[in-house]
Design an enzyme around this catalytic site. Structure first.
Site, mmCIF file in Angstrom:
data_model
loop_
_atom_site.group_PDB
_atom_site.id
_atom_site.type_symbol
_atom_site.label_atom_id
_atom_site.label_comp_id
_atom_site.label_asym_id
_atom_site.label_seq_id
_atom_site.Cartn_x
_atom_site.Cartn_y
_atom_site.Cartn_z
ATOM 1 N N HIS A 44 0.842 -1.204 0.000
ATOM 2 C CA HIS A 44 0.000 0.000 0.000
ATOM 3 C C HIS A 44 0.871 1.244 0.000
ATOM 4 O O HIS A 44 1.288 1.721 1.049
ATOM 5 C CB HIS A 44 -0.893 -0.011 1.238
ATOM 6 C CG HIS A 44 -1.776 -1.215 1.323
ATOM 7 N ND1 HIS A 44 -1.319 -2.447 1.709
ATOM 8 C CD2 HIS A 44 -3.096 -1.380 1.038
ATOM 9 C CE1 HIS A 44 -2.320 -3.330 1.674
ATOM 10 N NE2 HIS A 44 -3.404 -2.718 1.275
ATOM 11 N N HIS A 291 -4.119 3.117 -3.519
ATOM 12 C CA HIS A 291 -4.243 2.554 -2.172
ATOM 13 C C HIS A 291 -3.478 1.256 -1.979
ATOM 14 O O HIS A 291 -2.563 1.183 -1.165
ATOM 15 C CB HIS A 291 -5.716 2.332 -1.840
ATOM 16 C CG HIS A 291 -5.934 1.580 -0.567
ATOM 17 N ND1 HIS A 291 -5.817 2.163 0.671
ATOM 18 C CD2 HIS A 291 -6.210 0.258 -0.327
ATOM 19 C CE1 HIS A 291 -6.037 1.258 1.610
ATOM 20 N NE2 HIS A 291 -6.266 0.091 1.033
ATOM 21 N N GLU A 441 -17.838 -4.339 24.235
ATOM 22 C CA GLU A 441 -16.938 -5.490 24.316
ATOM 23 C C GLU A 441 -15.735 -5.340 23.388
ATOM 24 O O GLU A 441 -14.599 -5.655 23.757
ATOM 25 C CB GLU A 441 -17.695 -6.776 23.973
ATOM 26 C CG GLU A 441 -18.834 -7.109 24.935
ATOM 27 C CD GLU A 441 -20.119 -6.350 24.636
ATOM 28 O OE1 GLU A 441 -20.176 -5.666 23.583
ATOM 29 O OE2 GLU A 441 -21.063 -6.417 25.434
ATOM 30 N N HIS A 502 -28.213 -15.734 24.357
ATOM 31 C CA HIS A 502 -27.253 -15.526 25.442
ATOM 32 C C HIS A 502 -26.537 -16.807 25.856
ATOM 33 O O HIS A 502 -25.713 -16.781 26.766
ATOM 34 C CB HIS A 502 -27.965 -14.917 26.667
ATOM 35 C CG HIS A 502 -28.259 -13.453 26.492
ATOM 36 N ND1 HIS A 502 -28.968 -12.967 25.426
ATOM 37 C CD2 HIS A 502 -27.915 -12.370 27.237
ATOM 38 C CE1 HIS A 502 -29.058 -11.646 25.522
ATOM 39 N NE2 HIS A 502 -28.434 -11.262 26.606
#
Lengths: 696, 696
Positions: A44, A291, A441, A502
């Protein structure tokens, strides 16, 4: 600097128009990046070319870093969250003459990244892999590549600095006052993990944190406005950051002013929006074509022409560039570090205990007697949930290891990971040890990694099912070999009424599948003790501690084998005389079920063995003789029992064994009903054991 | 309504002070929620109590929904992203008298959620599980619980509406004009996935989307300002949303005005910030103690007292409440639906082709000849990357299935998932079929699920390693049994130079571990054909298509078995006469390696068999006889070959077999070097095959 992408070639190929060392250094970074990507035929080039002035300005004018001591604890941290732009970092490391840290932290005298290393960009075993790899290349502070992770790591590093400062700095002894800089891009800004981390960083008022956002308006599919036209600066206002705009990445004076503003800001983190042109100076400038692929020989020639660079030279570092760049950094850095070393010597006398503690922390060692207060648990049929015994053990260790710190993604009352009697880490109390990561999280994971990279024994906890939200940082902790501790509770359908969303099913397997991650699912309180001990002893292996919501009987270890067997990953817990007719293998909450089945089989005259298998990772590290002693090859009647998916258990039960496991998602109901429904009963285990005995 | 949590008990226990049906309905929702959680001794009462006025106002005054036809395609969608507040939804479904949809969409005449169902809250097999489950309970539009997912789903549903409207609406035929409402909480707002989805929704100007954000300042660990004090409204300004504040959740007039403003807004999505008191009216009001546990009998009594409710009655629905609530919804909904049915009848005549297409779409069926343009691929040793053949097959199907739409998280040029010649789906062209999700894998996953829930055959693509960022939605697609199609390319160390952060190792196993997800890794272009065909045929099984970056030889199917074997998950691709000495099992890019090893072994006089095993999921669905024909029990010399972790392969190789797999992370280098380094060579496979033959 006001050049544009279409600037005419300069007359003198060896010197820039302005002839400044700054321009030379910047264009050296650019051309090294172009050349390395071209030679590798992979990589890149565009972002290193765009951001060379940013890297140059930050490193040469601000970064507090001693190139001869890359492990100086109070160095500023530089995180390249746009890991694909790795050549920017390698070029900076090369030009700064950072010295490689040898084994055991010894000085090696070698360049961390030599020009030859740059020529080996992206080749097998080179110092210059496609994305920067922590531990692999000195000067790389964290492994980046998956976007947003570096942003999160940097928040963890800034937290670590604030915590170390709060604990160890004293009047006249500013041992810690470093800053953390991160270069991030549009991809980082689109990823939710950076949003989570940024929101928390604003909340915590981390004024030692500076993100430099490369706004180049280009992503792989084309212009970013195909998918992304929000007002990123305004968003960071909302997070409580200090937002500064720099209109042109080439304007090093403006960059300098922006970073000076950051350094003068004491109440919030700083976000510098830098507008840049990807592939600056090349015919592909401003296009997604700059890129992720080499520019091509002809474009490189034209670009060098535009820079006023010798067109025929590759990997060209003009005389004086290294002296100029390294000189500025080394002079400042060596002085700062020397002062710091002198200060820590005095600190040793003034604060001997804190000083000794800090030494251990920085060496990843543990204080003597660190495990002295860990309880042992008496046999108890009613037992205790491993999340609860885990909380007790954590607290017993935390008492003696002050740098064991962490928290939860808003589930501490359930995961039991609070350190009792300790304050929270908040903007007004950086000495706190309990972290409120919020319901974030993924951000928590990346932040905990950043803390671990600063030698804190940091932990993050949530329900096991939500590891799905934070797999990338868990994986990265394993790639980096940092001792982050992941505490995942509510580890099975034992979750009960909360139901299938869950209840983890596949999650144990998905953790066990990560190379180098020690996933441990203790069967009772004493295995919890052994697990935490094993984890603490090894600061370069991340671990996932898998804990139950429901109570687990505490096994009678006078009748069955000691829980110390956990260190070997799997061990014979209960046995019969002679070769067993059948082996029952289980982990966690199913071990007591296996023991009950064993007792029933025994009463029926069947010779069974119970193997407790809390950690496949550890078991696989054992030698063949040990494994044969636990799971003899000749005994093919084997049953694995776990309230989770079966995948992977076949390694231990083989084609002739069976598994009592989950083959579907769970359901919402009280646990006892679910155990009946899904076959986790003594009767069913005994039945399956008899079936495999008959088949064999 | 101006009551506060401490309001004095009313004199008349049967009637509210204001005696309004509105108050009665709202407090019915509240008390049903309290009572259900109390009876289950498990659940989340506080948020239903706080948001009852929101649910009441939205449903009774605005929601366009025919309770007798819950599957009416142009119904407004209501998403409860705060899935733990499921009792709010169950109470609404009950009071609205939504009728259960039976098998095959037939009317059942049964209540979707009866009062008895509410009394069975969180019990095994009840209609009222802990978190709302799509397919399980009529009226539940999507399975929620893991926070943020519902937010993302709702963006997908809003996209689907815009797309359906753009394709099927004609002058005078507004078949689609429904809105999508989402109730979200602080947790949703902290999760990165909702940030990603919100940023894209703003970009796409989805004016049919309304998020109602319950700002109650409480999370599980305590006040949200422990971790979260950003200005959420300002953040949504930055995303380009219309932001409205309602200061008191009990102010139904203000709520009404806010939703009216949403309906009058035509150029952006709407974000309504509603300030509420968790556990409103109870002694625990405003505290985290009202969040996730029963209030307790005494508190329930006091709360009912505060509401002016009969203290001694549980599950009490006062006379007239259902008539009032259901009446308002049913009258509006039935009229709208009747008009819609009449309109679609006329549409059938005016636009017979579009009408027929729409019928198929809504029935999850495929048009005749949908696979007519899929190519077959000639044998070719050089071959083609499966991402490339995948792109060709996708395009061939997309030609005939207009509602096969999707895109990539900014990697379409690499994942090859663009539909050629089709426009992008953008704010100014909702008929586009190519989606630019941005670098937002998690958001993409949740959005694709939302699109699939609206009967679109939607796909999302990225590199396999980045499934780590989007596991939660992939899992939810399997829980919900919606036919989302996940295209994951760059499926191994075949990624090469990008190195370990970009090379999946454990990811195949982690997908195979998800119950109900069909993970397919085709070995060559003709297996790619078979894979896409298999996937399209089943709209209720989500699939992960695992594609290579590098070219794969196209096998000579006249010499080896047909790729149609893929439908069975695993099949004998190449064989020897009689019982094989050794079986080589492989998937994807390693199948041709196995075939080469087979040919070498054959030349050496060894009888080997090659099993191509693209889908464990499908293979496990086959009967024992078929499996025995592929992998005979007696042949124990087996080798599995895959450039990924070994976990799970033991199911097929057993204790006596071996795996040629990855046991560590990869490395940055050209693929050929990595294949050598990690043993993916014909010589090594032959060596391992001979080893297992000797051991047996």
């Amino acid at each position: 600097m006001t050049d544009t992408a279409t600037a005419a070639p300069k007359a003198d190929p060896m010197l820039h128009e302005d002839g400044s060392p700054e321009r030379l250094a910047i264009d050296t970074i650019r051309t090294l990046s172009m050349d390395a990507v071209q030679k590798a035929n992979s990589g890149h080039p565009g972002t290193p070319m765009a951001l060379a002035p940013v890297g140059y300005t930050l490193w040469s004018k601000f970064l507090r870093y001693d190139p001869k001591h890359a492990d100086w604890p109070n160095r500023d941290r530089f995180v390249l969250s746009v890991g694909h732009a790795s050549m920017l970092l390698y070029a900076l490391i090369h030009l700064a003459k950072i010295e490689e840290i040898g084994a055991d932290g010894e000085k090696s005298g070698k360049e961390a990244v030599s020009l030859d290393d740059i020529k080996q960009f992206r080749q097998l075993s080179s110092k210059t892999p496609g994305h920067p790899e922590y531990r692999h290349t000195t000067g790389v502070e964290t492994t980046t590549g998956p976007l947003g992770q570096g942003c999160g790591n940097s928040v963890g590093m800034a937290i670590a600095e604030r915590w170390l400062a709060a604990r160890y700095n004293k009047d006249g002894f500013t041992l810690f006052d470093h800053d953390v800089y991160t270069i991030c891009g549009d991809g980082d800004m689109m990823e939710g993990v950076s949003a989570e981390a940024a929101s928390l960083a604003g909340h915590l008022k981390l004024s030692n944190l500076c993100w430099i956002y490369d706004s180049n308006h280009i992503s792989i599919e084309g212009a970013t406005d195909l998918a992304f036209d929000e007002d990123v600066g305004l968003r960071f206002d909302a997070y409580g950051w200090n937002v500064i705009h720099v209109d042109d990445a080439n304007d090093t004076a403006a960059l300098t002013r922006a970073i000076e503003t950051f350094k003068a800001t004491n109440d919030k983190p700083t976000f510098i929006v830098v507008h840049s042109v990807i592939g600056y100076g090349s015919p592909k400038a401003g296009s997604e074509k700059a890129h992720g692929e080499p520019l091509g020989e002809e474009n490189i020639r034209l670009t060098k022409q535009a820079y006023g660079w010798p067109e025929d030279k590759s990997f060209y570092v003009p005389d004086g560039v290294i002296e100029h760049f390294n000189g500025a950094i080394a002079e400042r850095g060596a002085k700062l570090r020397d002062e710091w070393v002198a200060l820590t010597d005095k600190y040793r006398d003034a604060y001997p205990e804190l000083s000794a503690e800090l030494d251990l922390l920085l060496k990843d060692e543990l204080p003597e007697g660190w495990d002295a207060d860990i309880p042992t648990f008496e046999a108890d049929a009613k037992g205790v949930a491993s999340r609860d015994s885990g909380g007790k053990v954590l607290n017993a260790i935390a008492k003696n290891v002050p740098w064991l710190i962490g928290g939860s993604a808003d589930l501490a009352p359930s995961t039991k990971t609070d350190i009792k009697g300790q304050p929270s880490f908040e903007g007004d109390n950086y000495a706190g040890r309990n972290f409120h990561f919020g319901i974030r999280e993924h951000g928590m994971g990346a932040i905990v990694n950043g803390m671990a990279l600063s030698h804190l024994r940091s932990y993050g906890s949530t329900f096991l099912v939500f590891v799905d939200y934070m797999r990338a940082p868990v994986r990265l902790s394993a790639i980096m070999e940092v001792g982050a501790i992941w505490v995942f509770t509510h580890d099975s359908i034992g979750v009960g009424e909360d139901g299938p969303t869950h209840q983890p099913i596949e999650h144990l397997a998905t953790l066990r599948a990560i190379p180098g991650l020690d996933t441990i699912r203790p069967s009772d309180a004493n295995e919890v003790v052994a697990a935490w001990k094993a984890v603490l002893k090894d600061a370069s292996t991340p671990a996932a501690l898998i804990m139950s919501r429901q109570a687990l009987p505490t096994l009678d270890r006078t009748k069955y084998a000691s829980a110390d067997g956990l260190e070997k990953g799997g061990y014979v817990l209960a046995d019969s005389d002679g070769t067993p007719d059948v082996i029952l293998i289980a982990s966690g909450s199913e071990v007591s079920l296996a023991v009950d089945a064993h007792e029933k089989l025994k009463a029926d005259g069947v010779k069974s063995r119970v193997v407790s298998m809390p950690s496949w990772y550890r078991y696989e590290l054992q030698d063949a003789a040990y494994k044969e002693s636990v799971l003899p090859r000749e005994v093919r009647a084997r049953v694995a029992i776990e309230m989770a998916g079966s995948i992977g258990w076949d390694r231990y039960v083989g084609l002739d064994g069976a598994t009592v496991t989950m083959s579907t998602f769970g359901a919402s109901a009280p646990l006892a009903k679910l155990q009946d429904k899904f076959g986790f009963t003594v009767d069913n285990v005994v039945k399956v054991a008899r079936q495999v005995m008959e088949t064999k």
